[in-house]
Design a protein around this motif. Structure first.
Motif: not given
Length: 396
Positions: A160-175
């Motif tokens: 039995x294995x437990x893995x932690x995960x978190x999504x990468x949060x995208x940020x819009x960098x404008x011109x």
């Protein structure tokens, strides 16, 4: 009036009065008159007493009448109050009945809604539905192995294995914007409070603004993976012109006899899917599946042919503690209002980095910097540090 005529009687309270010893009256008559006078006096006293008693009775009756009138008024007032209370009670009952009717209607609607939801849930549960959402690439972080409870003879020796995960949060960098991540959180906070900064860009002073920013909502969860100690997955099973039960028996016999990787052994069950060319082999001995780790191909001979079967561990995966989160990167600042210059993007980025590294400008050591001069780009942040980790290709 003639003096010789008999004396006239005097009226007193309705009684005849005659003078005492009138002339010509005998003694016997006088005695009778006296007796009559006494009787009349007694009778007068009696009537006076009755009149007095009647007056007292009249007063008592008037007093009783007054008391009765007061009691009657009080009774009428109480009756009026009771009628008013009864009316209020009746109005409240009508109001309660209306509220009860509305509540019953709402209750019926809720019951119907619950019944519909149960039907929908039942219909949904009967289908193999999955909620899918596209997220940026992420890394799984192994956290721990779950303890295996001693079940004696019934232990399967699962892992039995437990893995932690978190999504990468995208940020819009404008011109004409830039992101700077500092090593020290205090530097970013100090620069944010200063708000306006004069930056030297190609012999030109540019007034840029520093803004904090909030990231979009991300997701974090735990992935619980159970590697079976008794089951293995078999794929690439050839489709042969034999009944399904025969192929199942051949697979059972094959994995019962195989000696490769010290595998094999008595088999408890074989689940075979002819259309997909897959099967799940369940051994009777706990830990038997571990013998197949490290060798993914096994020869399989049947109906005059020899084939290679793919063998892999049997996984049971569960997603738990799934929850959204929103973060503010305390070590990263956003620069806005960077003017367009003739220098290339990399040179401008270097000039910005040099300016915000100087302590005299309130800056400090910079971990990462990203300047965008054209179009828009998406920069991803990880939940554990809040730092930029990867860049999604620029879109215009």
């Amino acid at each position: 009036m003639d003096v010789t005529s008999p004396p006239l009687s005097l009226q007193d309270n309705g009684f005849s009065m005659v003078p005492t010893d009138p002339p010509g009256t005998s003694q016997e008559e006088m005695e009778k008159l006296k007796e009559e006078m006494e009787k009349l006096k007694e009778e007068l006293k009696m009537w006076k007493k009755r009149v007095e008693e009647a007056e007292n009775t009249k007063v008592e009756l008037l007093t009783s009448k007054l008391t009765a009138d007061k009691e009657c008024d009080r009774a009428e007032k109480q009756l009026t109050e009771l009628k008013e209370q009864e009316k209020q009670h009746r109005d409240r009952m009508i109001s309660f009945e209306r509220e009860l009717f509305v509540l019953n209607q709402e209750n019926t609607e809720l019951k119907n809604g619950i019944a519909k939801l149960k039907e929908d849930l039942k219909e949904y549960s009967s289908q193999d539905n999955q909620i899918q959402k596209k997220v940026a690439e992420m890394k799984l972080k192994f956290t721990h192995l779950e303890e295996m409870k001693d079940a004696g003879a019934g232990m399967d020796l699962d892992t039995h294995c437990v893995f932690g995960a978190a999504t990468k949060i995208p940020f819009r960098l404008n011109q004409n914007q830039a992101l700077l991540t500092f090593e020290d959180e205090e530097v970013a906070q100090r620069l944010t409070k200063m708000s306006k900064h004069c930056v030297n860009l190609d012999n030109r002073t540019a007034n840029v603004s520093v803004k904090p920013f909030e990231l979009d909502t991300g997701f974090q969860f735990e992935l619980h993976v159970t590697v079976s100690g008794k089951k293995i997955n078999v794929s690439e099973i050839p489709e042969l012109p034999i009944p399904k039960d025969w192929m199942r028996d051949k697979l059972e016999l094959h994995f019962y006899k195989t000696k490769q990787a010290a595998g094999g052994g008595e088999i408890e069950n074989v689940t075979y899917n002819k259309g997909a060319g897959t099967a799940v082999i369940t051994f009777l001995r706990p830990g038997a599946s571990r013998s197949f780790v490290g060798c993914t191909k096994y020869p399989f001979c049947a109906e005059g042919g020899c084939f290679n079967l793919s063998v892999s561990p049997n996984f049971d995966v569960h997603l738990r503690k799934f929850q959204p989160y929103c973060r503010v990167s305390k070590k990263t600042i956003l620069l806005r209002g960077i003017p367009e210059v003739e220098e290339d993007e990399e040179s401008v980025q270097d000039m910005i980095e040099i300016h915000f590294q100087k302590p005299s400008n309130g800056g400090g050591e910079i971990e990462k910097i990203k300047y965008n001069s054209k179009g828009a780009a998406y920069v991803c942040f990880e939940e554990d540090t809040g730092n930029a980790t990867s860049e999604i290709p620029r879109s215009t």
